[in-house]
Motif scaffolding. Structure first.
Motif, PDB file in Angstrom:
ATOM      1  N   SER A 197      41.109  53.483  30.397  1.00 54.09           N
ATOM      2  CA  SER A 197      42.082  52.969  31.360  1.00 54.09           C
ATOM      3  C   SER A 197      42.689  51.672  30.842  1.00 54.09           C
ATOM      4  CB  SER A 197      41.411  52.725  32.715  1.00 54.09           C
ATOM      5  OG  SER A 197      40.460  51.668  32.617  1.00 54.09           O
ATOM      6  N   ARG A 198      43.801  51.242  31.445  1.00 57.54           N
ATOM      7  CA  ARG A 198      44.426  49.996  31.020  1.00 57.54           C
ATOM      8  C   ARG A 198      43.472  48.809  31.208  1.00 57.54           C
ATOM      9  NH1 ARG A 198      49.709  48.641  29.960  1.00 57.54           N
ATOM     10  NH2 ARG A 198      49.698  50.793  29.215  1.00 57.54           N
ATOM     11  N   GLU A 199      42.775  48.800  32.353  1.00 56.90           N
ATOM     12  CA  GLU A 199      41.790  47.740  32.577  1.00 56.90           C
ATOM     13  C   GLU A 199      40.672  47.801  31.530  1.00 56.90           C
ATOM     14  OE1 GLU A 199      43.684  48.642  36.531  1.00 56.90           O
ATOM     15  OE2 GLU A 199      42.845  49.814  34.878  1.00 56.90           O
ATOM     16  N   GLY A 200      40.213  49.011  31.239  1.00 57.09           N
ATOM     17  CA  GLY A 200      39.142  49.174  30.259  1.00 57.09           C
ATOM     18  C   GLY A 200      39.540  48.693  28.880  1.00 57.09           C
ATOM     19  N   GLN A 201      40.761  48.992  28.476  1.00 52.85           N
ATOM     20  CA  GLN A 201      41.229  48.567  27.156  1.00 52.85           C
ATOM     21  C   GLN A 201      41.375  47.047  27.078  1.00 52.85           C
ATOM     22  OE1 GLN A 201      41.927  50.991  24.313  1.00 52.85           O
ATOM     23  NE2 GLN A 201      40.362  51.613  25.778  1.00 52.85           N
ATOM     24  N   ILE A 202      41.841  46.436  28.165  1.00 46.31           N
ATOM     25  CA  ILE A 202      41.931  44.968  28.190  1.00 46.31           C
ATOM     26  C   ILE A 202      40.538  44.356  28.089  1.00 46.31           C
ATOM     27  CG2 ILE A 202      42.512  42.963  29.626  1.00 46.31           C
ATOM     28  CD1 ILE A 202      44.888  44.517  30.702  1.00 46.31           C
ATOM     29  N   ILE A 203      39.582  44.922  28.815  1.00 48.06           N
ATOM     30  CA  ILE A 203      38.213  44.395  28.787  1.00 48.06           C
ATOM     31  C   ILE A 203      37.608  44.524  27.393  1.00 48.06           C
ATOM     32  CG2 ILE A 203      35.870  44.759  29.657  1.00 48.06           C
ATOM     33  CD1 ILE A 203      37.146  45.626  32.321  1.00 48.06           C
ATOM     34  N   ILE A 204      37.770  45.706  26.778  1.00 42.77           N
ATOM     35  CA  ILE A 204      37.191  45.911  25.448  1.00 42.77           C
ATOM     36  C   ILE A 204      37.842  44.978  24.428  1.00 42.77           C
ATOM     37  CG2 ILE A 204      36.967  47.545  23.547  1.00 42.77           C
ATOM     38  CD1 ILE A 204      35.005  47.972  25.816  1.00 42.77           C
ATOM     39  N   VAL A 251      37.249  34.850  37.017  1.00 41.15           N
ATOM     40  CA  VAL A 251      38.580  34.232  37.049  1.00 41.15           C
ATOM     41  C   VAL A 251      39.458  34.680  35.892  1.00 41.15           C
ATOM     42  CG1 VAL A 251      37.737  32.192  38.261  1.00 41.15           C
ATOM     43  CG2 VAL A 251      37.825  32.179  35.772  1.00 41.15           C
ATOM     44  N   THR A 252      38.875  35.326  34.874  1.00 44.45           N
ATOM     45  CA  THR A 252      39.694  35.775  33.747  1.00 44.45           C
ATOM     46  C   THR A 252      40.713  36.813  34.184  1.00 44.45           C
ATOM     47  OG1 THR A 252      38.063  37.477  33.156  1.00 44.45           O
ATOM     48  CG2 THR A 252      37.840  35.322  32.096  1.00 44.45           C
ATOM     49  N   GLY A 253      40.385  37.570  35.240  1.00 44.78           N
ATOM     50  CA  GLY A 253      41.342  38.568  35.717  1.00 44.78           C
ATOM     51  C   GLY A 253      42.634  37.947  36.183  1.00 44.78           C
ATOM     52  N   LEU A 254      42.581  36.701  36.648  1.00 44.61           N
ATOM     53  CA  LEU A 254      43.790  36.021  37.105  1.00 44.61           C
ATOM     54  C   LEU A 254      44.709  35.651  35.950  1.00 44.61           C
ATOM     55  CD1 LEU A 254      42.134  33.609  39.720  1.00 44.61           C
ATOM     56  CD2 LEU A 254      43.195  35.846  40.131  1.00 44.61           C
ATOM     57  N   ALA A 255      44.169  35.673  34.725  1.00 41.17           N
ATOM     58  CA  ALA A 255      44.967  35.292  33.562  1.00 41.17           C
ATOM     59  C   ALA A 255      45.821  36.436  33.023  1.00 41.17           C
ATOM     60  CB  ALA A 255      44.056  34.772  32.455  1.00 41.17           C
ATOM     61  N   VAL A 256      45.603  37.659  33.518  1.00 41.27           N
ATOM     62  CA  VAL A 256      46.382  38.804  33.036  1.00 41.27           C
ATOM     63  C   VAL A 256      47.826  38.674  33.510  1.00 41.27           C
ATOM     64  CG1 VAL A 256      46.599  41.317  33.063  1.00 41.27           C
ATOM     65  CG2 VAL A 256      44.337  40.260  33.058  1.00 41.27           C
ATOM     66  N   PHE A 257      48.759  38.850  32.591  1.00 44.61           N
ATOM     67  CA  PHE A 257      50.182  38.725  32.927  1.00 44.61           C
ATOM     68  C   PHE A 257      50.918  40.009  32.558  1.00 44.61           C
ATOM     69  CE2 PHE A 257      49.480  37.286  28.626  1.00 44.61           C
ATOM     70  CZ  PHE A 257      50.500  37.867  27.907  1.00 44.61           C
ATOM     71  N   GLY A 258      52.068  40.213  33.159  1.00 42.88           N
ATOM     72  CA  GLY A 258      52.909  41.355  32.812  1.00 42.88           C
ATOM     73  C   GLY A 258      52.357  42.698  33.216  1.00 42.88           C
ATOM     74  N   GLN A 259      51.359  42.726  34.095  1.00 44.38           N
ATOM     75  CA  GLN A 259      50.753  43.983  34.534  1.00 44.38           C
ATOM     76  C   GLN A 259      50.642  43.954  36.063  1.00 44.38           C
ATOM     77  OE1 GLN A 259      49.870  46.449  32.470  1.00 44.38           O
ATOM     78  NE2 GLN A 259      50.237  45.388  30.536  1.00 44.38           N
ATOM     79  N   PRO A 260      51.728  44.214  36.773  1.00 40.96           N
ATOM     80  CA  PRO A 260      51.727  44.054  38.239  1.00 40.96           C
ATOM     81  C   PRO A 260      50.774  44.991  38.957  1.00 40.96           C
ATOM     82  CG  PRO A 260      53.740  45.137  37.493  1.00 40.96           C
ATOM     83  CD  PRO A 260      53.052  44.652  36.267  1.00 40.96           C
ATOM     84  N   GLN A 261      50.490  46.162  38.387  1.00 38.62           N
ATOM     85  CA  GLN A 261      49.630  47.131  39.066  1.00 38.62           C
ATOM     86  C   GLN A 261      48.185  47.078  38.585  1.00 38.62           C
ATOM     87  OE1 GLN A 261      50.972  48.823  41.582  1.00 38.62           O
ATOM     88  NE2 GLN A 261      52.935  47.838  41.117  1.00 38.62           N
ATOM     89  N   ILE A 262      47.836  46.080  37.790  1.00 45.75           N
ATOM     90  CA  ILE A 262      46.505  46.040  37.194  1.00 45.75           C
ATOM     91  C   ILE A 262      45.475  45.558  38.213  1.00 45.75           C
ATOM     92  CG2 ILE A 262      46.311  43.647  36.370  1.00 45.75           C
ATOM     93  CD1 ILE A 262      45.808  46.687  34.133  1.00 45.75           C
ATOM     94  N   ASN A 263      44.251  46.040  38.068  1.00 48.34           N
ATOM     95  CA  ASN A 263      43.143  45.605  38.926  1.00 48.34           C
ATOM     96  C   ASN A 263      42.486  44.386  38.286  1.00 48.34           C
ATOM     97  OD1 ASN A 263      40.781  45.252  40.421  1.00 48.34           O
ATOM     98  ND2 ASN A 263      40.478  47.452  40.713  1.00 48.34           N
TER      99      ASN A 263
END
Length: 442
Positions: free
Chosen positions: A204-211, A377-389
């Protein structure tokens, strides 16, 4: 003493096996076999239990390790955590069922422990290779900027909060506070990736960002470790060493992927030309272990090389076939890593009735809070992904493991982390430390 790059656990094993009497060889093997039986039973029972209550099986493997380890049954005991052969039920079982002499118990215990440690390290290498195979390099590159931002925030926030909190709230000296804060930085890519794979969210998009962020976290964590270790030993930071690590990490990760993509057609052609059994699996493992060695040899982590190898081979036409062939190997070796991690966890330091534990418990509660909040709080740093969890990303960055254990071992070995900070007590009479901590326990 001999030293093996990337596998420090092998270092004491070499002279130990070289000087041990010939009769110890079969007994060491017997101890390893019994240990594997215990590990597989613990991992399977724990995994099955967690699966039936809708929890990730890897949690069950960790808990199974806790049960059979130093916290409960004392079946798996390791000298690195202060364990002794007299406390190991496996050693007692060997004495009762084999001709193991009392004077041969300590060297046999040391040898069995080192073999299991090495197998655990190989297990996490296989895990990261498998995760690399299941990852999509194109998708990872797409989320590269977001992953980099998450990684930087995930390193900076726990480090700053942990260090300043220990100094201001607990009066910990600067160097041990910096070291303890740095130990909070790196996310465990092994544990995180395993959980994501089990809940089928790895791609998933979230999974790829985490990895992606976890990989960068490990690299940044190693750089931070080099900085604080230099500070602990000399009182000053070796800038040249920091620059070397940053450059080598960038060159290794980017260079290996680019070179691997160029050479992958030749790899496929070579594999297609081989006719013996296991030609694809063995060739892939040679490639993975080679990159793992390079990663360890240049003072990075072997698991980064294994992950890069998986990413590279995932781009070839052999990906599907290789994923099927690597799974039995992972099923055999990966549980060893998680059970060993659990077995080394001493829950006895959480007992508030022991006076020497109380200072450490208060610090632990503070550091755990910082470790969780600092990653969420790292999740708050994600940008350009309006539908991301964003919450899922933050939670996915929480697990700690491999690099954190390296921090603790280095800190304990150098004397930076006095007992309450490293989860110990003062029973050994250590009432102070060389870095000016005002006290040890209370």
């Amino acid at each position: 003493m001999a030293w093996v790059p990337g596998f420090p656990a092998l270092s004491p094993l070499i002279p130990l096996l070289a000087t041990a009497p010939p009769a110890d060889g079969p007994l060491v093997l017997a101890g390893v076999l019994v240990s594997l039986v215990v590990i597989y039973l613990a991992s399977k029972l724990g995994g099955e239990l967690c699966y039936r209550i809708n929890l990730p099986p890897v949690l069950g493997e960790l808990l199974g390790g806790v049960v059979v380890g130093v916290s409960a049954l004392h079946l798996l005991v390791f000298p690195e955590g202060g364990g002794e052969s007299s406390n190991s039920l496996i050693m007692a079982f060997l004495q009762a069922t084999t001709p193991l002499e009392p004077n041969a118990v300590p060297p046999t215990f040391e040898a069995v422990s080192e073999v299991m440690t090495v197998l655990a390290e190989v297990g996490v290498i296989i895990l990261l290779f498998e995760i690399g195979l299941e990852s999509d390099l194109t998708e990872l590159l797409k989320v590269g900027p977001q992953a980099a931002t998450v990684a930087v925030v995930g390193v900076a926030v726990p480090f700053v909060a942990g260090t300043t909190g220990l100094m201001l709230l607990f009066g910990v000296a600067a160097v041990p506070a910096i070291f303890a804060g740095a130990a909070l930085t790196a996310t465990s890519i092994g544990i995180t990736a395993k959980v994501l794979a089990e809940i089928q969210r790895l791609t998933s998009r979230e999974g790829q960002i985490i990895i992606g962020a976890a990989v960068l976290d490990d690299v940044l964590g190693i750089v931070v470790l080099a900085v604080v270790a230099s500070l602990a030993k000399t009182g000053e930071v070796a800038v040249s060493n920091v620059i070397y690590l940053i450059v080598s990490a960038a060159v290794f990760l980017i260079g290996s992927i680019l070179l691997g993509r160029f050479l992958s057609p030749y790899f496929v052609a070579l594999v297609n030309g081989l006719k013996t059994r296991g030609h694809l699996l063995i060739s892939a493992l040679i490639f993975a272990f080679l990159l793992s060695y390079v990663g360890a040899a240049i003072q990075l982590e072997a698991i980064l090389g294994a992950f890069a190898a998986g990413l590279i081979l995932a781009e070839t036409e052999k990906r599907g076939e290789l994923e099927k062939q690597i799974r039995p190997i992972a099923d055999m070796l990966v549980p060893i890593f998680f059970v060993v991690v659990g077995a080394r966890t001493d829950l006895g330091v959480l007992n508030p009735s022991v006076p020497s534990n109380r200072e450490g418990l208060v610090m632990a509660a503070f550091l755990i809070t910082v470790a969780i909040v600092g990653k969420v709080v790292t999740g708050l740093a994600v940008f350009g992904q309006p539908q991301i969890n964003r919450l899922a990303i933050g939670v996915g960055m929480i697990p700690r493991g491999e690099v954190g254990l390296v921090f603790v071992s280095v800190g304990a070995a150098t004397g930076v982390l006095y007992p309450p900070l490293r989860g110990g007590n003062c029973d050994d009479g250590d009432s102070d430390n060389i870095f000016g901590s005002p006290h040890c326990c209370g």
